[in-house]
Design a protein around this motif. Structure first.
Motif, PDB file in Angstrom:
ATOM      1  N   VAL A  55     -14.583  -8.956 -12.377  1.00 40.50           N
ATOM      2  CA  VAL A  55     -15.428  -9.092 -11.190  1.00 40.50           C
ATOM      3  C   VAL A  55     -14.913  -8.219 -10.058  1.00 40.50           C
ATOM      4  N   PHE A  56     -13.576  -8.177  -9.896  1.00 46.27           N
ATOM      5  CA  PHE A  56     -12.942  -7.423  -8.817  1.00 46.27           C
ATOM      6  C   PHE A  56     -11.938  -6.433  -9.418  1.00 46.27           C
ATOM      7  N   PRO A  57     -12.411  -5.272  -9.877  1.00 46.43           N
ATOM      8  CA  PRO A  57     -11.505  -4.341 -10.561  1.00 46.43           C
ATOM      9  C   PRO A  57     -10.504  -3.642  -9.643  1.00 46.43           C
ATOM     10  N   ASP A  58     -10.816  -3.552  -8.348  1.00 45.90           N
ATOM     11  CA  ASP A  58      -9.944  -2.826  -7.422  1.00 45.90           C
ATOM     12  C   ASP A  58      -9.010  -3.815  -6.723  1.00 45.90           C
ATOM     13  N   THR A  59      -7.984  -4.265  -7.447  1.00 45.32           N
ATOM     14  CA  THR A  59      -7.072  -5.277  -6.920  1.00 45.32           C
ATOM     15  C   THR A  59      -6.367  -4.804  -5.659  1.00 45.32           C
ATOM     16  N   LYS A  60      -5.976  -3.549  -5.629  1.00 41.54           N
ATOM     17  CA  LYS A  60      -5.240  -3.022  -4.488  1.00 41.54           C
ATOM     18  C   LYS A  60      -6.035  -3.164  -3.195  1.00 41.54           C
ATOM     19  N   ASN A  61      -7.288  -2.740  -3.206  1.00 36.66           N
ATOM     20  CA  ASN A  61      -8.078  -2.784  -1.982  1.00 36.66           C
ATOM     21  C   ASN A  61      -8.570  -4.191  -1.670  1.00 36.66           C
ATOM     22  N   LEU A  62      -8.768  -5.011  -2.700  1.00 42.95           N
ATOM     23  CA  LEU A  62      -9.115  -6.417  -2.453  1.00 42.95           C
ATOM     24  C   LEU A  62      -7.993  -7.103  -1.683  1.00 42.95           C
ATOM     25  N   MET A  63      -6.767  -6.935  -2.140  1.00 43.47           N
ATOM     26  CA  MET A  63      -5.635  -7.574  -1.476  1.00 43.47           C
ATOM     27  C   MET A  63      -5.372  -6.936  -0.107  1.00 43.47           C
ATOM     28  N   ARG A  64      -5.675  -5.665   0.025  1.00 41.45           N
ATOM     29  CA  ARG A  64      -5.542  -5.021   1.341  1.00 41.45           C
ATOM     30  C   ARG A  64      -6.499  -5.673   2.335  1.00 41.45           C
ATOM     31  N   ASN A  65      -7.740  -5.928   1.918  1.00 41.56           N
ATOM     32  CA  ASN A  65      -8.700  -6.604   2.788  1.00 41.56           C
ATOM     33  C   ASN A  65      -8.164  -7.953   3.257  1.00 41.56           C
ATOM     34  N   ILE A  66      -7.669  -8.736   2.294  1.00 40.90           N
ATOM     35  CA  ILE A  66      -7.178 -10.078   2.608  1.00 40.90           C
ATOM     36  C   ILE A  66      -5.975  -9.999   3.538  1.00 40.90           C
ATOM     37  N   GLU A  67      -5.084  -9.051   3.276  1.00 43.37           N
ATOM     38  CA  GLU A  67      -3.897  -8.900   4.122  1.00 43.37           C
ATOM     39  C   GLU A  67      -4.280  -8.519   5.557  1.00 43.37           C
ATOM     40  N   LEU A  68      -5.223  -7.603   5.709  1.00 47.94           N
ATOM     41  CA  LEU A  68      -5.649  -7.176   7.037  1.00 47.94           C
ATOM     42  C   LEU A  68      -6.249  -8.340   7.828  1.00 47.94           C
ATOM     43  N   VAL A  69      -7.133  -9.090   7.188  1.00 49.27           N
ATOM     44  CA  VAL A  69      -7.835 -10.170   7.882  1.00 49.27           C
ATOM     45  C   VAL A  69      -6.901 -11.332   8.194  1.00 49.27           C
ATOM     46  N   THR A  70      -6.079 -11.726   7.222  1.00 46.79           N
ATOM     47  CA  THR A  70      -5.183 -12.864   7.476  1.00 46.79           C
ATOM     48  C   THR A  70      -4.115 -12.513   8.508  1.00 46.79           C
ATOM     49  N   SER A  71      -3.627 -11.292   8.490  1.00 47.95           N
ATOM     50  CA  SER A  71      -2.640 -10.865   9.494  1.00 47.95           C
ATOM     51  C   SER A  71      -3.246 -10.901  10.888  1.00 47.95           C
ATOM     52  N   TYR A  72      -4.487 -10.455  10.997  1.00 45.53           N
ATOM     53  CA  TYR A  72      -5.183 -10.451  12.287  1.00 45.53           C
ATOM     54  C   TYR A  72      -5.383 -11.879  12.790  1.00 45.53           C
ATOM     55  N   LEU A  73      -5.823 -12.764  11.906  1.00 47.41           N
ATOM     56  CA  LEU A  73      -6.036 -14.156  12.302  1.00 47.41           C
ATOM     57  C   LEU A  73      -4.723 -14.829  12.706  1.00 47.41           C
ATOM     58  N   ARG A  74      -3.665 -14.527  11.978  1.00 50.48           N
ATOM     59  CA  ARG A  74      -2.372 -15.157  12.275  1.00 50.48           C
ATOM     60  C   ARG A  74      -1.852 -14.706  13.649  1.00 50.48           C
ATOM     61  N   LEU A  75      -2.092 -13.446  13.993  1.00 52.71           N
ATOM     62  CA  LEU A  75      -1.684 -12.957  15.313  1.00 52.71           C
ATOM     63  C   LEU A  75      -2.438 -13.657  16.436  1.00 52.71           C
ATOM     64  N   LYS A  76      -3.635 -14.164  16.112  1.00 46.95           N
ATOM     65  CA  LYS A  76      -4.416 -14.906  17.093  1.00 46.95           C
ATOM     66  C   LYS A  76      -4.078 -16.398  17.075  1.00 46.95           C
ATOM     67  N   GLY A  77      -3.065 -16.765  16.286  1.00 50.94           N
ATOM     68  CA  GLY A  77      -2.631 -18.147  16.231  1.00 50.94           C
ATOM     69  C   GLY A  77      -3.481 -19.046  15.363  1.00 50.94           C
ATOM     70  N   LYS A  78      -4.266 -18.459  14.440  1.00 43.48           N
ATOM     71  CA  LYS A  78      -5.152 -19.243  13.594  1.00 43.48           C
ATOM     72  C   LYS A  78      -4.491 -19.550  12.249  1.00 43.48           C
ATOM     73  N   GLU A  79      -4.774 -20.717  11.721  1.00 42.21           N
ATOM     74  CA  GLU A  79      -4.277 -21.063  10.390  1.00 42.21           C
ATOM     75  C   GLU A  79      -5.123 -20.335   9.352  1.00 42.21           C
ATOM     76  N   THR A  80      -4.469 -19.728   8.400  1.00 44.62           N
ATOM     77  CA  THR A  80      -5.178 -18.943   7.396  1.00 44.62           C
ATOM     78  C   THR A  80      -4.333 -18.874   6.128  1.00 44.62           C
ATOM     79  N   LEU A  81      -4.860 -18.213   5.108  1.00 49.98           N
ATOM     80  CA  LEU A  81      -4.098 -18.040   3.877  1.00 49.98           C
ATOM     81  C   LEU A  81      -2.804 -17.274   4.154  1.00 49.98           C
ATOM     82  N   ASP A  82      -1.726 -17.733   3.545  1.00 49.52           N
ATOM     83  CA  ASP A  82      -0.412 -17.114   3.716  1.00 49.52           C
ATOM     84  C   ASP A  82      -0.007 -16.494   2.385  1.00 49.52           C
ATOM     85  N   ILE A  83      -0.077 -15.164   2.320  1.00 48.11           N
ATOM     86  CA  ILE A  83       0.258 -14.449   1.090  1.00 48.11           C
ATOM     87  C   ILE A  83       1.768 -14.475   0.882  1.00 48.11           C
TER      88      ILE A  83
END
Length: 360
Positions: A55-83
Motif C-alpha cells: 500500500v505504501f511502497p515509499d517507506t522513506k518518504n512516508l516516515m519523513r512525512n510523519i517525522e515532520l508533522v509530529t516534530s512540528y506538533l511537539r514543538l507546539k506542545g501537542k501530544e502526538t505519536l513519538d517515533i
C-alpha cells in the motif's frame, strides 16, 4: 490475521532504542493495513508495526512525512505519536522480513470504532479541528504524496468510467441505476481539486483517514489526546477530512447496511461535529472553505461510493468483501446518504452559519 514468529519480532525489537528488558510481544488492535504488535518491557510499553509496503511502497518518504508533522506538533506542545529510533538513529528498520517502526505507547487512552452519541462526535470534530488548526501554519508542500490521486475525484471518476467500460465481471447489468447516478453527478467532481489548483482553496496538511478510532481519547475525561495513524498524511484540502468525517460519522447506519430504510444522514450529528470542528479551526478557516463544508460531505460520499462501485465492477480487487454483492451494498448506502445530504443541503448551510454566529 497473519503474524510474524516470536524470534523475528524479538530480533526486530532489539534494533530499536527501547527502555528496559523485553518481556512480551503480542498482536494488538484490529487494523487492516499494517501488522501491529504491543511490545512490553519491564519499563515501558511500545507499538511495533510491520508496515504494508504494498500500500505504501515509499517507506522513506512516508516516515519523513510523519517525522515532520509530529516534530512540528511537539514543538507546539501537542501530544502526538513519538517515533522511537533505531540503534542507528533511523525512524524505521528494514530487514529481509519487511519494514518496521516503533512508537511509544500512549497510556491511559481509549478509542471508539462507532459514534455512540453526539457528544463523542463533537469531541471528534474538536480533535480533528484542533489537529488541522495546529498545522495551519505548516508548509504542506513539504510533504510527499504517499498515495497518488487519493482524493483527486476527477481521476477517480476516470477510473470509474474505465471500470464501467471494461465490465470485466459482467456485473454492469446489475447496477445500471447506480452507474447512471455517478454519471449524473459528474459536474460535482472537480469542485475541490479545481479550487486547490487555482488557489481559492488553500493547500493544507490533511490526515485523509479521519475515522473515529484514529483519535485517542483520555480514558478518564474522554477528551481527545492525540491523532494517530498518520500514514496518509499528505498535502490537500481540509474539506477532504471534514467531508469524510461526516460521510461515515453522520450516518445512522453502518457503511454496509443492506436495508436502505435504516440509512439516513443525521443533521444532528452533522451539527455536533461542526460545532467541535469549527470551534477549533475558526482562527484559520477561510471563507471559501467555510462555504463548502456541507458540499464537502457530498463530495467525499460521492467519491467513496464511486470507488465501491468501480471495485464491484472490477471483481472486488481493492476493498475486502464478505460476499459477492458487498461492494454494491456499500455503494448503495453512499448513494442514499448523498441523496439525503442534497435534500438537506440548505439545512446544513444554516447549521454552519448558526455555529459560526455562536462562536462570534
Amino acid at each position: 490475521m497473519n503474524t510474524d514468529n516470536e524470534v523475528t519480532l524479538a530480533n526486530v525489537a532489539g534494533h530499536f532504542r527501547l527502555e528496559g528488558n523485553l518481556s512480551t510481544i503480542e498482536p494488538y488492535g484490529d487494523g487492516h493495513i499494517n501488522r501491529t504488535y504491543l511490545v512490553t518491557t519491564n519499563a515501558k510499553r511500545y507499538i511495533l508495526q510491520k508496515m504494508n509496503t504494498n500500500v505504501f511502497p515509499d517507506t522513506k518518504n512516508l516516515m519523513r512525512n510523519i517525522e515532520l508533522v509530529t516534530s512540528y506538533l511537539r514543538l507546539k506542545g501537542k501530544e502526538t505519536l513519538d517515533i522511537i529510533r533505531t540503534d542507528e538513529g533511523a525512524t524505521y528498520y528494514c530487514d529481509s522480513t519487511g519494514s518496521w517502526r516503533v512508537y511509544a505507547f500512549i497510556e491511559h487512552t481509549i478509542s471508539y470504532n462507532l459514534v455512540p452519541d453526539a457528544m463523542v462526535f463533537r469531541n471528534a470534530g474538536a480533535a480533528f479541528g484542533g489537529f488541522q488548526n495546529d498545522l495551519a501554519a505548516f508548509d504542506a508542500s513539504q510533504l510527499n504524496v504517499t498515495i497518488a490521486h487519493f482524493h483527486d475525484t476527477p481521476s477517480r471518476f476516470h477510473d470509474f468510467r474505465a471500470a464501467v467500460s471494461a465490465d470485466s465481471q459482467q456485473r454492469g447489468q446489475t447496477c445500471k441505476a447506480e452507474i447512471d447516478f455517478y454519471r449524473q453527478h459528474a459536474d460535482w467532481y472537480p469542485l475541490i481539486v479545481d479550487g486547490l489548483a487555482d488557489g481559492s482553496i488553500p493547500l493544507r496538511v490533511t490526515h485523509n483517514d479521519t475515522k473515529l478510532n484514529n483519535i485517542l481519547m483520555d480514558a478518564t475525561t474522554h477528551k481527545a489526546r492525540a491523532i494517530i495513524d498518520l500514514d496518509t498524511i499528505m498535502p490537500g484540502s481540509m474539506l477532504f477530512d471534514f467531508g469524510d468525517s461526516i460521510r461515515f460519522g453522520a450516518s445512522a447506519a453502518l457503511e454496509d447496511e443492506p436495508d436502505l430504510d435504516k440509512v439516513h444522514f443525521s443533521t444532528k450529528l452533522f451539527e455536533a461535529y461542526a460545532r467541535g470542528y469549527l470551534g477549533e479551526v475558526k482562527p484559520s478557516i477561510t471563507d471559501r472553505e467555510l462555504a463548502l463544508l456541507p458540499e464537502s460531505a457530498i463530495m467525499m460520499t460521492l467519491e467513496c461510493g464511486m470507488r465501491f462501485l468501480a471495485d464491484y465492477l472490477c471483481g472486488d480487487t481493492y476493498f475486502a468483501t464478505a460476499y459477492p454483492q458487498h461492494n454494491l451494498v456499500r455503494c448503495r448506502t453512499q448513494i442514499k446518504l448523498v441523496q439525503e445530504m442534497e435534500e438537506k443541503l440548505e439545512v446544513s448551510h444554516h447549521i454552519v452559519d448558526n455555529v459560526m454566529e455562536d462562536l462570534r
